[in-house]
Each structure stands twice: as C-alpha cells, then as structure tokens.
Design an enzyme around this catalytic site. Structure first.
Site, PDB file in Angstrom:
ATOM      1  N   LYS A 134       0.848  -1.191   0.000  1.00 29.98           N
ATOM      2  CA  LYS A 134       0.000   0.000   0.000  1.00 29.98           C
ATOM      3  C   LYS A 134       0.886   1.245   0.000  1.00 29.98           C
ATOM      4  O   LYS A 134       1.944   1.263   0.661  1.00 29.98           O
ATOM      5  CB  LYS A 134      -0.886  -0.016   1.247  1.00 29.98           C
ATOM      6  N   SER A 189      -9.538   1.771   2.875  1.00 27.54           N
ATOM      7  CA  SER A 189      -8.652   2.491   1.995  1.00 27.54           C
ATOM      8  C   SER A 189      -7.616   1.616   1.293  1.00 27.54           C
ATOM      9  O   SER A 189      -7.023   2.055   0.304  1.00 27.54           O
ATOM     10  CB  SER A 189      -7.927   3.576   2.784  1.00 27.54           C
ATOM     11  N   SER A 207      -9.685  -0.584   7.136  1.00 32.16           N
ATOM     12  CA  SER A 207      -9.124  -0.397   5.793  1.00 32.16           C
ATOM     13  C   SER A 207      -8.460  -1.610   5.173  1.00 32.16           C
ATOM     14  O   SER A 207      -8.165  -1.606   3.988  1.00 32.16           O
ATOM     15  CB  SER A 207      -8.133   0.771   5.800  1.00 32.16           C
TER      16      SER A 207
END
Lengths: 484, 480
Positions: free
Chosen positions: A78, A153, A177
C-alpha cells in the site's frame, strides 16, 4: 491456471522444488498487471525492473537452499508504507514526488527474506475513505464485481491480490481499511493486534489505531505473511514483545470444538443492515456450530456511538499527523516568490475528504465545545475496551459482518460521506480496542452475486485463534462450493 | 524596583528551558551536540519524515530525574507525553512532543539568598520535551537547520514566588550551579542551552489578588533577566497606576533599548490542542531506577555549604555564596587543602575575587593559582602582610603566576615591625611636619593621626600602624 492465482504456500513449495521460478512467477504477475491494471487501477507505482532483479536474486537464494516461505513471492505494498528510494505518495497530490530515504520495518522484514516487491498500490488519500475513490490519482475498480467499489482504503492492495497481480499485499487498517476491501474483493484481510506489527514507516493516519496487515487469497497464506512481518521493533515504542504463536504450519490440526462465539445484535447498530450480510453471518454461525462451536447473540459495542467516537479520535490524531505538510518541506507547488501561504498550500494539496477530517480533528481538539466531544470519545473508547474485556471473559471469538452492506456502485460514497462512515460500524471497534480481527470471504449473495465477507474478532494477541477458526470456515465454504 | 512604584511589587515566575547534554537526541540516535554542518545530525525522526516514530532515549529520562532529585522534586513513577500542536517552520512535525498532563517531576524547591535573606522558591514541575530546529535568516532567505530538532530539553517551571529582578537573577544563578553539579547540561546561556522565560505581573503590596501577567520570552543572560524584569515592572506599574488595564501579552526583551516589546497579543493566543502522544506509551520508572539515580547524585550546593561551615568553620554566608558557584567551590576547596586560615581564605574569595566567577563563565586570568591564594591567606592570617598588601598580592600573583612568598620577599611587602625602622619613619615624619608636631604639643591630639599617616606613607603603606602610633606618642612625649 496461472501460477499467480495459486495460494502462496503452494507457490512456495513449487519454488523450492524448482517446479517454478520466481522470475517466471513475477513475470506472470507483471503481465496480469499489464493486461488488467489499466482498467482496475490497483497500482500507483510498478517497479518492473527492480521486481525482476529481486526475483532472479530470489531464485539464486532458493537454488542454494536458503529460501524461506516468502522468498521469491511477488507482493504489493500500500502506498502509505515507506519504501526506500521508491515513491510513496499516500495517494495524495502533496506527496506525489516524495521518495522516502528509508523503508518501513515491515517492508524490511519482507526484503530480508527476499520476497519480490512489485510496486505500490492505490488507496484513499492518507487512508481516509472506504472506496478508493479518494485517491488523488485515480479510483480503483472492483476486479471481481464490475462497476462496484473495491473498498478502502487498502482497495488497491485488495484488488491487486484479487486479480492475481500480486500473490499477497500489505495494507493498513485504522478503522477497517484492510478488512473492508478484503470483504469487497473476496480475499482474506487481517488487522493484527495493535502493536503486533511495527508501524515504523507507516505514514500515520490515527497513530493509536493504525496497523499494517496482510491481504491474501487464503487464510494460510495470510498467516504466513503475518508471521513474517510481526514482532517487536525497537523503532516503534508501541510495538509489543509479546510472543506470537506460529500457526501457519499447523492449521490442518485446527479444532474449534467447544469454542464459544459471540454474535452482536446486528439490527441494533443504528446504521441499517443488508439482508445478504445478515444471512452470511447467520450461515457462518451454522458453519461454526457444525464444527462444534457454540454461537450466542449478545450485546457488543458495534454501534453508531462507537463509530462517532472513532471518527472524532481518528480525525483528532490525523489533524496532528498531517500538520507537517505545511508547504515547507513537501509538495511540488512550493512557492517561487518566497511567499509561503500555508492555508492555500493545504487547501490545494489535500483532497476534500482529508480536509474534512483535518477540520473535524482540529475542531474536536480545540478548547471549548469541540474538546468536550473529544473527551466523550475517549470515554467511549474506554467503554468499548471494557465491553470487549467483559465479552472475552465469556466468549472466545466474536463473529460479525465486516460491513453492513455489500460493495456499493462507484460514486455512491462520494455523494454521501456519512453513508460511507456507516460502513465502518463493524470494523472500528477492533481498532478502538486494539484487538485482532480478520475478514474472510463468505461467498457471494445469491441474488446480486456480490461478494460478502464475515469478520472474526479475538482477544489481544490471539491471532492464532483467528487463523484456526478462519481456516476451518474457509475450508467448509470451499468444500461446500465444490459440492455444489 | 522599589523606586519604580513603592506601592507595587512584582510577582514573577520563571520557565527555564535547559538542554540536556545526552550523547544522542531525545527520540532517535542522532548526535545531540551543539553545532555541526547544518542538517548533518539528522535522521527521518529528526526531520519528522512521514512514518518515522520517536523512540525515547532513557538517558534523557534519567537526566530529567537527576534534575528532579537535585531540585528536591517528587519523581513521577508514571509520566506521559503529549503533543503540543502549533505551526512554525522550525518545527518539523507540526507539533512538539512534551509532557503536559503528567510531568516527570513535581513539587520541588530551591533556597536562594537574596539581599542577605534566605528565601525558598518553589518549583511546580519539570517536564521532558524536544527542542525544535533553528531558522537561519540570510540574504533575504530563510534556511532551516534541523540539527537541534529532537535535542532533549527539560523545562523547569517555578511557582510565582519571585518578587524582584534581583531574586530572579539569584535564582537562575543558583539553579545553574545545581544543574551544572549534576552534569546533565552545560547550561550555556549564550549558546541557548539554558533559556529563560519570565512571567510577570504586578500587584499592590496590600492586595492578595494577582494582576494580569505578561510573558517575556527567551532571555539568554542573567543580566537580561534582571533588565527585562525591571523594565517590564516599570511599564506595568506605570499603566496600572494610571488605571489603564493590561492585556495578556507575549513580549521579548530588546537588549539595545533595554525595554520589553510585544511579540503577540492575546488575540493571537495559541490553542495548542494538546492530546496524549499516541506514539509513546506512558513512561514508567521503577523504584530501582529512581534510587539508582538518587545514589549517583554528586554533592549539591546545599550539602557543600553545610560541610564548609562544619568542616572548614567558615561563615554561613560565605559558605552559601561559594557553594552556589561550582567553579568557586572547586577553587576554594583546592586552596583550602594547604591553608591554615580558612576564614581569611573564604573572605578573600567572596569579597575580592568573586567577580571573576561571572555569569558567562569564570575569568581565570583574574585568579591566582589556588595554592598561591592559600599562601596569601596564611601570610595575611599570620600578620606577615596587611590586608591592602593581600589584595595587591592577589593581583600580582594572578598576573605573574609566582609564589606570593617570593613576591613578598622580592618586593619587600612584609609588614614593617622593626623598632629601628619604625623609629626612623616617625622621626622623618616629625621633621617633615613641624606644624603638626607643634599642634600636637599644644594639645591638638588629632595631629597625631597626620603624623602617623605621613610615616605610613613613607613606609609605602607597610609599617605596622599600631607600632607607628606607639612610637609617635613616645617621640612626642620626649619632646614635651
């Protein structure tokens, strides 16, 4: 079948037997990315050459007999986890040119075993959002449910794993997330116990709740990655030195007979609930009962008050964590005439959702009315902690939905932020209390065909229990599927 | 101060920032020393790079506890860190890590001796925090050096127990000597490793209620502290006595105009939005840790003063003064090793040599070697030299670095007691002063003084005055 669709423990065996090379496997991932990522948008940065170079290095290591479980396995990170020399943007315009001079501890752990880093994945800016539509660069499409959001996210990480562009990915989970996009993309996502995985190098959103967690296609692979990245780190004072039980090798011996599982009153959250989600949880309960566990509905703090406390506390911490982006050190739009206008810089640099949270966070920390909200939120957090403590004195695990609804169409959350916040009602309690929780696919809704997941939450540091229960559940589900 | 407004008195509290001289910074392992090529002593933590996390240097905690023990504080078994949020270009993270709610030390005190009287100044708290970077303004540009960012500081906050510029200065001097004793900071005011903020308000002496206070930031010398308080006191008194209300302001002291100027007023009063620092768990100190620090404490000024009185038999005032300055006490103790007249020795230090132990360090060129001072004290104690000569010898011996005994011999500085020489001196004086002589003989006894004075002059100030007196009376009696 493409090798990049296999579970990574199988890939690991194939690599060490010489049946497969890391270079070939990496090529397959890159080809998949080349073919599909234009439409999915999972990656923000793809490190093709670096990946192939480290794949060849991994092959050498494996052939010399020094390979570990993750050696040669291609993975994605990420884009809020720092990678030395590789752009780390947090999907923000402000950091579009930022190249960190150091790598996060979790990244180094993976580099140390010579796993192959493919690139950095798309996300909601600074982790704020549940759909990846808050990326400053481009939204992410759900690769398994066209027209739907992939969740957020860590949506880029989940999408990359779900589509075979990466064999596993690291995400971060502050309020769901990792778990929510895992559920939306039908992959496995773990939010570890707070402190289990070092946060050093994770760009903070809400420091008291941020965790780094693995996203994989199956439970065992998830445990393998978790075991590789967890452990005490002197660079992170909040990281724990509690010993972790290694379970990835012994999941087949899992036995949950007699396990007591609590289920919250899903209708009492105050946020609404889709029928298919409720059904998935009840079906899962029957699966666990069939495995010898006992499921009981009980009162748990999965509700809108907990959700509000989460949003106040996380925004407060975020407002402080993002204060460093003042236009002096970061951002390419540095003023040329020497005039520094911090307000203008931040208004142009941060996206709408991030600005909304900074304003909320600044408000709740300000003396006067807002401060009261912050204090109340801290009390609520204490209450949530004690409610879980009490629950875990009676029960071993908590079974719940991951989100109240299946993945919505693109654009829905953009139009209604509060509806987006409601989606976190089942995930934020684990963050407020620092508990480990895992999101496991539970198949698809029979009418809409949309993916649905279930969430298991365990006491602090009981990831091994989560993995055992999730593993058995996963096995039952796939056996059931293959029977059909 | 009294002049500025007889009815008013100042109420002063100090906040003292003291940089700790740990080898490494508070939250990372970068070198903590002053200076260095700009931004060379920095890492992701110092620069506040996204994702970097603080890791507390336990040495900094230990140093803060040393300060607490030395300043008679209660040491917190559990203290915690907070974020103080504000924007300034020298602040890399946009917040400072400090201890707002639970400081590491509380409730201490220092006894000072100001204008002869002992006074206790209470210390409210000592907390641990990190320093910011430094702005360098050059050619119309502003550059930032983050070498200092993350250097550990303690902030020592007093109760508003100080009521004059003089007391504030005495407090800072005493504090400095105590901190220097504990070796946790070099306390260099000119390099900014000791900085003082003054909170001051005025009130009528008869009032109990405090007035509106202002804060004077970043004073970097003992002299400036005194000047700033005096000037701000007069300013406040002149407004208050005219009935003009004061506003809560932050000021700075301008050393050129010697006055305080407004930096920011109440309207721009900062709300620092403090909250618990989530990156650092509460700091828990074990009993062993604390007792280990307590046992490793050096002898502090108070204890030293007691020893000087009981072992060396010098006066309490001298003992307090000397022990309050580490250089002075080291000097005194060295000189005392070979000295038989310790009271004389201590008086020489406090009355003649003390100005050499200045606020900005000790001026060694003004001091004789300690062994030489001890000789001077002995020469003076045995009456071999008089007090004027002693003073002169201190100067000479500081300059020449020679044994005072040798100088006395070489320059014939010993007190003249030889009968014949005394006789001759009086004889010479009498023959030079026939008028004084006849005045005396006519009954003006006061004339004797001028005759003896003349003889003393002729001896170069070295003759024994009593012998001169005696001899003069004798010779004049013969004449009668």
């Amino acid at each position: 079948m493409r090798p990049n669709d296999l579970p990574l423990y199988e890939l690991s065996a194939m690599l060490s037997s010489g049946e497969l090379s890391s270079e070939h496997l990496t090529m397959c991932c890159l080809e998949t990315a080349d073919r599909t990522d234009d439409s999915v948008g999972a990656f923000l940065t793809l490190c093709r050459d670096d990946a192939l170079r480290s794949a060849r290095e991994a092959d050498r290591l494996i052939s010399s007999g020094k390979g570990m479980a993750l050696t040669g396995i291609p993975f994605a990170i990420k884009d809020n986890i720092c990678t030395e020399g590789i752009r780390t943007t947090c999907a923000s315009k402000l950091l579009s040119g930022y190249i960190p001079p150091y790598s996060a501890t979790a990244v180094r752990s993976l580099e140390n075993v010579c796993a192959v880093m493919l690139g950095k994945t798309n996300m909601d800016e600074f982790g704020m959002g549940s759909s990846c539509e808050n990326s400053a660069f481009r939204p992410v499409q759900n690769p398994i449910a066209p027209g739907r959001v992939p969740g957020g996210s860590s949506g880029g990480s989940a999408a990359a794993v779900a589509s075979g562009m990466a064999c596993f990915a690291l995400g971060s989970d502050t309020g769901g997330s990792v778990r929510q996009p895992a559920a939306f993309c039908s992959v496995v996502g773990l939010k570890p116990t707070y402190g289990r995985v070092s946060r050093y190098g994770l760009v903070p959103f809400a420091s008291s709740m941020d965790t780094i967690g693995p996203i994989t296609r199956d439970v065992r692979s998830n445990a393998i990655v978790f075991e590789a990245i967890s452990g005490h780190d002197p660079m992170d004072m909040t990281s724990s030195s509690e010993a972790a039980e290694t379970v990835s090798g012994s999941l087949d011996n899992s036995d949950i007979r007699g396990l007591r599982i609590a289920i919250p009153d899903m209708g009492a959250t105050g946020t609404g609930l889709s029928e298919c989600v409720e059904k998935a949880v009840l079906d899962a309960a029957s699966v666990f009962e069939s495995l010898g566990a006992k499921c009981v509905e009980t009162v748990l703090p999965f509700d809108i008050r907990t959700l509000a406390a989460y949003y106040a506390i996380s925004a407060a911490e975020a407002s402080s964590n993002l204060a460093r982006f003042d236009g002096i050190r970061y951002g390419s739009d540095a003023p040329q005439n020497g005039e520094l206008d911090v307000r203008q810089f931040r208004s142009l640099g941060f996206g709408t959702e991030v600005q909304r949270r900074i304003i909320l966070g600044t408000y709740v920390l300000s003396s006067g009315y807002g401060r009261d909200l912050y204090s109340k939120s801290l009390s609520r957090r204490e209450y949530v902690r004690s409610a879980f403590r009490a629950a875990f004195s009676e029960y071993d695990l908590i079974l719940s939905p991951v989100t109240p609804d299946p993945p919505p169409p693109l654009g829905r959350f953009k139009a209604s932020p509060s509806e987006m916040y409601y989606q976190d009602v089942f995930t934020v309690p684990a963050n407020l209390a620092g508990l480990p929780a895992i999101s496991v696919p539970a198949g698809r809704d029979s009418s809409s065909g949309l993916p649905v997941g279930i969430q298991l939450t365990a006491p602090h540091f009981a990831e091994s229990l989560l993995y055992r229960a999730a593993y058995l559940f996963e096995k039952e589900i796939s056996d059931g599927k293959s029977r059909k | 101060m009294e002049k500025a407004g007889n009815d008013y008195e100042a109420v002063v509290g100090l906040e003292i920032h003291c940089e700790l001289s740990t080898k490494t910074k508070a939250f990372c392992s970068c070198e903590s020393a002053f200076g260095g090529e700009p931004n060379s002593r920095c890492c992701p933590v110092c620069f506040g790079l996204p994702g970097a996390l603080p890791a507390l240097n336990m040495k900094a905690a230990e140093f803060a506890v040393r300060a607490g023990v030395a300043l008679n504080c209660r040491i917190s078994r559990i203290s915690s860190f907070d974020r103080k949020n504000y924007f300034y270009p020298d602040l890399p993270k946009g917040y400072q890590i400090t201890q707002q709610r639970n400081p590491i030390c509380r409730d201490g005190f220092i006894d000072i001796q100001s204008s002869g009287a002992k006074k206790r100044i209470r210390i409210e708290r000592i907390h641990l925090e990190e320093d910011a970077g430094k702005l360098i303004h050059r050619d119309g540009e502003t550059l930032i050096d983050y070498n200092r960012a993350g250097v550990p500081l303690i902030e020592i906050v007093t109760k508003p127990d100080i009521s004059s510029a003089r007391e504030a200065q005495d407090f800072v001097r005493k504090l400095r000597s105590i901190i220097l004793c504990t070796a946790i900071s070099d306390c260099r005011m000119n390099e900014g490793s000791l900085r003082v903020d003054v909170n001051i308000s005025v009130k009528r002496k008869t009032d109990a209620e405090l007035g509106v206070r202002t804060e004077i930031k970043n004073l970097n010398s003992v002299n400036a502290i005194g000047k700033a308080i005096e000037s701000e006191f007069s300013r406040q008194v002149s407004l208050v006595s005219k009935g003009i209300p004061l506003s809560r302001e932050t000021m700075r002291f301008d050393p050129v105009s010697k006055s305080t100027l407004t930096m920011r007023s109440k309207e721009s009063y900062n709300d620092y939005r403090y909250f618990a620092e989530p990156d650092i768990p509460p700091l828990v100190l074990s009993e062993e840790f604390i007792s280990c620090v307590e046992q490793s404490m050096p002898e502090l000024p108070e204890r030293k003063a007691e020893r000087y009185v009981s072992v060396f038999g010098i006066s309490e005032d001298s003992a307090f003064l000397i022990s309050g300055n580490n250089d002075a006490s080291a000097y005194f103790e060295k000189a005392a090793e070979s000295c038989s007249y310790l009271k004389t020795l201590s008086n020489m230090i406090t009355s003649t040599l003390f100005p050499a132990f200045g606020d900005d360090g000790t001026d060694m060129s003004r001091l004789p070697e300690p062994e030489h001072l001890s000789e001077i004290a002995d020469l003076s104690g045995t009456g071999t030299i008089n007090s004027l000569t002693a003073k002169k010898l201190m100067e000479l011996s500081a300059k020449e670095k020679k044994s005072p005994r040798e100088i006395v011999e070489r320059d014939c500085l010993a007190v003249i007691r030889d009968r014949d020489r005394i006789k001759k001196l009086i004889g010479a004086a009498l023959s030079e002063m026939p008028k004084a002589k006849s005045d005396y003989l006519r009954g003006k006894k006061a004339a004797l003084k001028s005759i003896v004075g003349r003889a003393m002059f002729l001896s170069g100030g070295l003759a024994d005055p009593e012998l001169l007196n005696e001899e003069a009376e004798n010779q004049l009696a013969e004449k009668e």
